[in-house]
Design a protein around this motif. Sequence first.
Motif, PDB file in Angstrom:
ATOM      1  N   LYS A 180       0.973  -1.408   0.173  1.00 25.39           N
ATOM      2  CA  LYS A 180       0.020  -0.127   0.001  1.00 25.39           C
ATOM      3  C   LYS A 180       0.731   1.300  -0.130  1.00 25.39           C
ATOM      4  N   LEU A 229      -1.135  12.670   5.537  1.00 27.39           N
ATOM      5  CA  LEU A 229      -2.167  11.600   5.946  1.00 27.39           C
ATOM      6  C   LEU A 229      -3.344  11.592   4.847  1.00 27.39           C
ATOM      7  N   LEU A 230      -3.923  12.666   4.480  1.00 27.15           N
ATOM      8  CA  LEU A 230      -4.802  13.075   3.626  1.00 27.15           C
ATOM      9  C   LEU A 230      -4.359  12.558   2.108  1.00 27.15           C
ATOM     10  N   LYS A 239      -2.438   9.768   1.807  1.00 25.98           N
ATOM     11  CA  LYS A 239      -2.525   8.412   1.993  1.00 25.98           C
ATOM     12  C   LYS A 239      -3.714   7.937   1.744  1.00 25.98           C
ATOM     13  N   ASN A 240      -4.943   8.729   2.380  1.00 29.85           N
ATOM     14  CA  ASN A 240      -6.204   8.084   2.183  1.00 29.85           C
ATOM     15  C   ASN A 240      -6.725   8.208   0.887  1.00 29.85           C
ATOM     16  N   TYR A 276      -5.011   5.412  -0.929  1.00 22.81           N
ATOM     17  CA  TYR A 276      -5.261   3.951  -0.889  1.00 22.81           C
ATOM     18  C   TYR A 276      -6.974   3.604  -0.976  1.00 22.81           C
ATOM     19  N   GLN A 277      -7.486   4.544  -1.390  1.00 25.49           N
ATOM     20  CA  GLN A 277      -9.037   4.426  -1.437  1.00 25.49           C
ATOM     21  C   GLN A 277      -9.531   3.311  -2.298  1.00 25.49           C
ATOM     22  N   ASN A 329     -10.101   1.805   3.337  1.00 27.56           N
ATOM     23  CA  ASN A 329      -8.937   2.762   3.483  1.00 27.56           C
ATOM     24  C   ASN A 329      -7.719   2.073   4.334  1.00 27.56           C
ATOM     25  N   PHE A 345     -15.557   9.643  -2.260  1.00 27.60           N
ATOM     26  CA  PHE A 345     -15.083  10.525  -1.308  1.00 27.60           C
ATOM     27  C   PHE A 345     -16.002  11.163  -0.477  1.00 27.60           C
ATOM     28  N   GLU A 350     -15.174  13.742   2.586  1.00 27.06           N
ATOM     29  CA  GLU A 350     -14.252  14.512   2.364  1.00 27.06           C
ATOM     30  C   GLU A 350     -14.299  15.680   1.399  1.00 27.06           C
TER      31      GLU A 350
END
Lengths: 576, 576
Positions: free
Chosen positions: A540, A562-563, A565-566, A569-570, A576, B439, B442
């Motif tokens: 990932k 972090l954002l 990454k999210n 990986y979604q 997630n 998303f 978000e």
Amino acid sequence: MRKFFPFLDWLPKYQKKFLGSDLVAGFTVGVILIPQGMAYAMIAGLPPVYGLYASLFPILIYALMGTSRQVAIGPVAMDSLLVAAGLGALAITSMEEYIIMAVFLAFMVGAIQLTLGLLRMGFLVNFMSKPVISGFTSAAALTIIFSQLKHLLGANIPNSNQFHQMIVNAFQNISTTNLYDLAIGIMGILIIVLLKRWNKKFPSVLLVVLLGGFAVYFLGLEGYGVNVVGVVPEGLPSFTMPAFGMGRASEIFSIALALALVGYLETISIGKALEEKSDKETIDANQELVALGTSNMVGSFFQSYPVTSSFSRSAINAESGAKSTVAQVFSVLLVVITLLFLTPLFYFLPNAALASIIMVSVFGLIDIPYPQNLWKHRKDEFWVLVITFLVTLFIGIKEGILVGVLVSLLVMVYRTSKPHFAVLGNIRGTDYYRNIYRFEKEVIVRDDILIVRFDAQLYFGNTNFFKTQLFKQIEAKGPGLKLIILNAEAINYIDSTAAKMLVQVIDEIHKREIEFYIAGAIGPTRDIIFTSGIIDVLHKECLFVRITEAVKYFDDPANISLLGKNVAYQNRVIGN
Amino acid sequence: MRKFFPFLDWLPKYQKKFLGSDLVAGFTVGVILIPQGMAYAMIAGLPPVYGLYASLFPILIYALMGTSRQVAIGPVAMDSLLVAAGLGALAITSMEEYIIMAVFLAFMVGAIQLTLGLLRMGFLVNFMSKPVISGFTSAAALTIIFSQLKHLLGANIPNSNQFHQMIVNAFQNISTTNLYDLAIGIMGILIIVLLKRWNKKFPSVLLVVLLGGFAVYFLGLEGYGVNVVGVVPEGLPSFTMPAFGMGRASEIFSIALALALVGYLETISIGKALEEKSDKETIDANQELVALGTSNMVGSFFQSYPVTSSFSRSAINAESGAKSTVAQVFSVLLVVITLLFLTPLFYFLPNAALASIIMVSVFGLIDIPYPQNLWKHRKDEFWVLVITFLVTLFIGIKEGILVGVLVSLLVMVYRTSKPHFAVLGNIRGTDYYRNIYRFEKEVIVRDDILIVRFDAQLYFGNTNFFKTQLFKQIEAKGPGLKLIILNAEAINYIDSTAAKMLVQVIDEIHKREIEFYIAGAIGPTRDIIFTSGIIDVLHKECLFVRITEAVKYFDDPANISLLGKNVAYQNRVIGN
């Protein structure tokens, strides 16, 4: 119910003031429909009156079920030619049998269209690309023009479906030309062409018919061997079952399918073209198939041969101000009056006059600017057009469509089998990564990172190409290479063959102690990465939203938001 | 010269220590090649000795011209089945004629392969996707197994190319089973299966041949009706011209083409699979075609029928340590010795023993896990596999390949005709724009801007889909809409049909007083935007590198970087 009969929707809202417009448009179209219908029946190899029969029930049914307000259906040149080509290939000995088969063909065409419509297969016509339609139409127009030569010349030229044979036949029999026929034909062509320049709405076609008839009658041209329409049976066609039969159905299935698709293509493209000029969108692609199919089927019970939307009459209908399909009912009314009372008038109508009408109306279908334009900018599509044109002309109409569709699909497949493969570099002063050959001066390339972009879906047809190109670039980079980033933005799909290849490739790259990252994978591709085993070799952490983030992570693994990454990986599979 | 004869490159560098490895590998393969060759000739419907003839010149030629070091070519099961299927469909009355045609077929196959190789058409095999190969191979394996049933049972079962007919024939004639034949066959199967578990390199096939022959000879089983190979002609095949003829060539062209492609596919895939396990890459896809083609053509002058790479023998060759194609020369030596001195020994070899060898070797080709895996993750490709499998089994081998390739292309085309169409929104706190449905939480969506992404090349097959989807989203946005941004990152091509549509669509959007921007177009797409008239309705200022820049420009037209402009406008046609 309302879905299948759109008139239930619009008829209650019909305004009185529309009636005048519809009446004018309907009669204008009708005046052209009658001679055109007779002429097109001649193209189909049928007695002229069958062009009138085809102008009754099919039009009425379409008025009730069609979703376009301005399309005018009925007998048309292209479909008549297809009927002639299709039935000409069968062993039919008498005109009675020929008529029976033409009517049964209408039933088959209708049944196929109705079935496709109910199955919502209207999208099938999307596969006829513009080059195919253009090449096919031009070739068919040429074929039609030459098929009318015998009527224009009054010569005994045997029929043929193949262009070269037509030319040979024409040359061999040109000595049998009747100069009176030829004179009528040329006059007819001149009248229509010149009057059209003066006023597009003037019923020049009707004038040619009238003048031709009068000339034959008053000058006694029949005595000089001028060919005339002759006796046209009086009265409306009666209800008769089409001659069903499995053997017959299988004989004509392929031509019925071609007619069903070509006919539908004409209707939908004319309808959409007219709609674009107006303010309201009403056309439903699948309901059009249902309407056209029902028209053909019901028509076949009343001796109609296959019909579809006519380009010239639809245009005249719209230009004359038609507000609804009520206009078409008025056209039908005119045909009914003609069949009941006016048929004796057609006796002296010269075939050469009808031939002149056909030739002029079809000549406009020959498209020159479009292939010229393709030649300049799209050589591949130009050749698709030329191949379609030549096959239609010299081999056959069905074959032309089939080969055209196949070749255009092959061109598409070939294109995706060797797609654009770009090596990217960082554009100085930005976080853009672009093709190093397009931005040679502005680009920074690192020795330890290879960034590539593959511009197509990854599927069985291009997996080998991808692999070869990638390793070629890896070799070119040399031993300093530490990281490969695949920009997957333009990879909109990965099939199972390609997924397997990708797993192998990543494995091999890892064996060489090079890291492999994927940047910019879109949602559906992320899903595939997570379901197809790619994630097992990739991990990932090697997925990024953008190349610039992948590079930053490589330089400093702590540097990752972090954002980001999210987003990277979604997926719909593992979460997630 | 070196290109066409790779041995010129490697032979001078050949090291003495390789000779031992090559000798062992070559003899190991030869010991299996002899009984296998005879068995496979039986599948092809030929006398067993033709399997030995096919193991001479083709192998020698490949040793000189092939680019793989470990591929072992010669007669194989699948191609033998194709030969039987192809020739079985012709009206051949005598075994002499059958042999002549099989040899001529080898010549044709070779000529096609050589031509394709010289034209560098090796990429053609890319179009056989994994599901097609798997479905085809499993079906062919089943067909081969059932075709050997008559030998295993010693029963009089008529041949057939179609599976259901085979089953019917087998059931109708099962009563003619000879229990001695059956016993030999089952023993053979058990010996091979069990010995393989114990040691893969053990020549169990040879053991079965020897035991079978001894059993017949010493127990006098011929008297009990056991079917034996009988007289095998002694000596090497002589030089004879294949029976050229245009009529013959056209009769067998389609089967020759199928054999040429399938044979090549086997060679290239076996070669690549073996290469992946080794350290060096030597295989050249087009030279392999040239080598294989020359092998088949030269072979046909010495009574060989079509050959290709054998999966089992190649694997054994590699496992036994073959270092070069010199190993294959030793295999040929063994075949020569056999033909010169050992043919009388084969008289008592029971057909059932050969059948057992075929059945076991082919059983491993039936692939179960792969379709299971497809069923889980790729329903569309699963059905491609099943269709290929069923058509191959119940209609024919050629038809199976053809339908498989066409269906897998259709699946690809269908996928691109209705691609993924995403509406994007800004991910809070970033400048990413992503699918609002992936998303949901978000994402920020503005009422005045519609951002869409289309995940496929734009071509005739999906222009209508694109247009419909776009206007659906425009309607959904309502009257507040002021700007549409098309994210073109995943649009890797725009054909002429689609370009025309795009011009119309942009025009229509402008008429509604909505602006239209394109963001992220890659180089080739930018070129098309500049050549196809799209730029005339769009204007350069409406091209952006990223969505975020397009949005900023919309909010404040002064806010645009020069660098961004240069990247967004770059094209090969008009310049920056």
